[in-house]
Design a protein around this motif. Structure first.
Motif, mmCIF file in Angstrom:
data_model
loop_
_atom_site.group_PDB
_atom_site.id
_atom_site.type_symbol
_atom_site.label_atom_id
_atom_site.label_comp_id
_atom_site.label_asym_id
_atom_site.label_seq_id
_atom_site.Cartn_x
_atom_site.Cartn_y
_atom_site.Cartn_z
ATOM 1 N N ILE A 112 21.980 -36.875 68.707
ATOM 2 C CA ILE A 112 21.300 -35.503 68.691
ATOM 3 C C ILE A 112 22.623 -34.564 68.571
ATOM 4 N N GLY A 113 22.295 -33.611 67.514
ATOM 5 C CA GLY A 113 23.113 -32.390 67.312
ATOM 6 C C GLY A 113 23.097 -31.308 68.348
ATOM 7 N N PRO A 114 23.979 -30.385 68.299
ATOM 8 C CA PRO A 114 23.854 -29.235 69.289
ATOM 9 C C PRO A 114 22.726 -28.310 69.105
ATOM 10 N N ASP A 115 22.030 -28.600 68.051
ATOM 11 C CA ASP A 115 20.753 -27.627 67.852
ATOM 12 C C ASP A 115 19.492 -28.639 68.024
ATOM 13 N N GLY A 116 19.747 -29.854 68.378
ATOM 14 C CA GLY A 116 18.735 -30.675 68.700
ATOM 15 C C GLY A 116 18.128 -31.477 67.516
ATOM 16 N N HIS A 117 19.158 -31.575 66.545
ATOM 17 C CA HIS A 117 18.600 -32.147 65.403
ATOM 18 C C HIS A 117 18.903 -33.866 65.528
ATOM 19 N N THR A 118 18.079 -34.855 64.823
ATOM 20 C CA THR A 118 18.555 -36.217 64.816
ATOM 21 C C THR A 118 18.442 -36.601 63.417
ATOM 22 N N CYS A 119 19.318 -37.627 63.183
ATOM 23 C CA CYS A 119 19.393 -37.978 61.709
ATOM 24 C C CYS A 119 19.669 -36.720 60.932
ATOM 25 N N SER A 120 19.125 -36.547 59.702
ATOM 26 C CA SER A 120 19.474 -35.177 59.149
ATOM 27 C C SER A 120 18.139 -34.379 58.811
ATOM 28 N N LEU A 121 17.427 -34.351 60.293
ATOM 29 C CA LEU A 121 16.126 -33.529 60.565
ATOM 30 C C LEU A 121 16.666 -32.523 61.356
ATOM 31 N N PHE A 122 16.735 -31.233 60.813
ATOM 32 C CA PHE A 122 17.111 -30.047 61.275
ATOM 33 C C PHE A 122 16.060 -29.114 61.584
ATOM 34 N N PRO A 123 16.095 -28.373 62.661
ATOM 35 C CA PRO A 123 14.899 -27.267 63.127
ATOM 36 C C PRO A 123 14.698 -26.411 61.796
ATOM 37 N N ASP A 124 13.385 -26.152 61.967
ATOM 38 C CA ASP A 124 12.964 -25.143 61.058
ATOM 39 C C ASP A 124 13.187 -25.726 59.543
ATOM 40 N N ARG A 125 13.253 -26.713 59.497
ATOM 41 C CA ARG A 125 13.674 -27.320 57.895
ATOM 42 C C ARG A 125 12.209 -28.172 57.557
ATOM 43 N N PRO A 126 12.197 -28.208 56.068
ATOM 44 C CA PRO A 126 10.820 -28.786 55.746
ATOM 45 C C PRO A 126 10.925 -30.137 55.827
ATOM 46 N N GLN A 127 12.130 -30.727 55.880
ATOM 47 C CA GLN A 127 12.291 -32.373 55.850
ATOM 48 C C GLN A 127 11.466 -32.582 57.428
ATOM 49 N N VAL A 128 11.554 -31.996 58.497
ATOM 50 C CA VAL A 128 10.873 -32.456 59.628
ATOM 51 C C VAL A 128 9.712 -32.852 59.280
ATOM 52 N N LYS A 129 8.865 -32.195 58.493
ATOM 53 C CA LYS A 129 7.410 -32.194 58.231
ATOM 54 C C LYS A 129 6.911 -33.120 57.260
ATOM 55 N N VAL A 130 7.999 -33.751 56.415
ATOM 56 C CA VAL A 130 7.741 -34.843 55.606
ATOM 57 C C VAL A 130 6.914 -36.002 56.085
ATOM 58 N N SER A 131 5.647 -36.355 55.367
ATOM 59 C CA SER A 131 5.163 -37.385 55.982
ATOM 60 C C SER A 131 4.588 -38.285 54.737
ATOM 61 N N ASP A 132 5.015 -38.010 53.531
ATOM 62 C CA ASP A 132 4.607 -38.877 52.558
ATOM 63 C C ASP A 132 5.437 -39.627 51.831
ATOM 64 N N LYS A 133 6.720 -39.656 52.566
ATOM 65 C CA LYS A 133 8.026 -40.349 52.068
ATOM 66 C C LYS A 133 8.601 -41.117 53.336
ATOM 67 N N ILE A 134 9.415 -42.135 53.217
ATOM 68 C CA ILE A 134 9.822 -42.692 54.252
ATOM 69 C C ILE A 134 11.489 -42.340 54.203
ATOM 70 N N VAL A 135 11.995 -41.794 53.129
ATOM 71 C CA VAL A 135 13.204 -41.183 52.925
ATOM 72 C C VAL A 135 13.113 -40.009 52.231
ATOM 73 N N THR A 136 13.719 -39.078 52.656
ATOM 74 C CA THR A 136 13.770 -37.725 52.059
ATOM 75 C C THR A 136 15.194 -37.119 51.812
ATOM 76 N N HIS A 137 15.440 -36.303 51.024
ATOM 77 C CA HIS A 137 16.665 -35.474 50.702
ATOM 78 C C HIS A 137 16.847 -34.080 51.392
ATOM 79 N N ILE A 138 17.907 -33.776 51.489
ATOM 80 C CA ILE A 138 18.484 -32.412 51.705
ATOM 81 C C ILE A 138 19.568 -31.817 51.010
ATOM 82 N N LEU A 139 19.491 -30.829 50.623
ATOM 83 C CA LEU A 139 20.301 -30.141 49.527
ATOM 84 C C LEU A 139 21.321 -29.056 50.474
ATOM 85 N N ASP A 140 20.721 -28.453 51.486
ATOM 86 C CA ASP A 140 21.439 -27.405 52.168
ATOM 87 C C ASP A 140 21.577 -27.779 53.683
ATOM 88 N N SER A 141 22.085 -28.866 54.044
ATOM 89 C CA SER A 141 22.146 -29.114 55.603
ATOM 90 C C SER A 141 23.014 -28.101 56.119
#
Length: 259
Positions: free
Chosen positions: A147-176
């Motif tokens: 976990i990160g200091p903000d509670g993220h895990t993997c590259s799933l960060f709070p208040d970012r759309p990647q947390v809600k992705v349900s139609d993919k098994i791997v997603t990307h993030i451009l602005d971690s």
């Protein structure tokens, strides 16, 4: 999602955390190999690979030749870059055990400049080599997460759309929010389809966040949303990280005894 019933184990030192992980992974891999002929495990980055590998690489009762190693998330950088999770896992773990190179699945270095394509390519690798259910969802034997200091895990960060992705098994993030910005990551449905998940958290700096996740169940923290449907959820901590947790939350026995 299954009811949230994690097994929380606290050990006095990081070395004892490493020993607990060695015993847990030895049993999980032995059972997986006996049942399915291989053990599929994904590593996240940070301090986790060092903690996991410290005692595991000394184990004499683990058939590493049947391990298939993946990355729960990865920075979009070359394999030899200091930011690479692959490089960290290679240095700390893979260089010391006999996992065949053909059974290590890293980000395609030719696609690191295009995170969306890199994510799709990695998803294809996972689907080809990890057992899937009838909906095509991969069933990893074990995910090793931090976990990160903000509670993220993997590259799933709070208040970012990647947390809600349900139609993919791997997603990307451009602005971690944590550099480097471009990354790929397993999605939350994959985390929750794993047979077992083990969070590994050490250090007093994580104590307040662990209280938020494990006691307050703060759903704004992506780590609090991980609850595997098919198996056990372990939190393996050192006492410094666990210092704000109530005693009745902590298991009195080893992780292995809960399997």
């Amino acid at each position: 999602m299954s009811s949230y019933c994690p097994v929380v184990i606290s050990k006095p030192t990081i070395q004892q955390v490493s020993l607990e992980l060695r015993d847990l992974l030895a049993k999980l891999s032995k059972e997986a190999i006996a049942q399915r002929g291989k053990f599929t495990v994904a590593f996240s980055g940070g301090s986790l690979p060092t903690t996991v590998a410290a005692e595991l690489t000394k184990a004499t009762d683990v058939d590493f030749s049947a391990w298939y190693v993946y990355f729960a998330d990865e920075r979009c950088c070359p394999h030899d870059h200091p930011d690479s999770n692959y490089l960290l896992v290679k240095d700390e773990f893979l260089s010391k055990v006999d996992v065949p190179a053909s059974q290590v699945f890293a980000i395609n270095p030719e696609l690191v400049g295009d995170p969306e394509r890199a994510a799709a390519d990695y998803a294809a690798k996972v689907k080809e080599t990890v057992p899937v259910d009838n909906q095509g969802m991969p069933l990893f034997d074990c995910l090793l997460l931090g976990i990160g200091p903000d509670g993220h895990t993997c590259s799933l960060f709070p208040d970012r759309p990647q947390v809600k992705v349900s139609d993919k098994i791997v997603t990307h993030i451009l602005d971690s929010p944590k550099p480097p910005p471009p990354r790929i990551t397993l999605t939350l449905p994959v985390l929750n389809h794993a047979r077992h998940v083990a969070f590994v958290v050490t250090g007093a700096g994580k104590a307040e966040m662990l209280e938020s996740i494990l006691v307050k169940r703060d759903q704004s923290r992506p780590s609090a949303l991980v609850s595997p449907e098919h198996g056990m959820l372990f939190w393996i901590l050192d006492d410094a990280a666990a210092q704000r947790l109530p005693a009745d939350l902590l298991a009195k026995s080893s992780a292995v005894s809960h399997l």
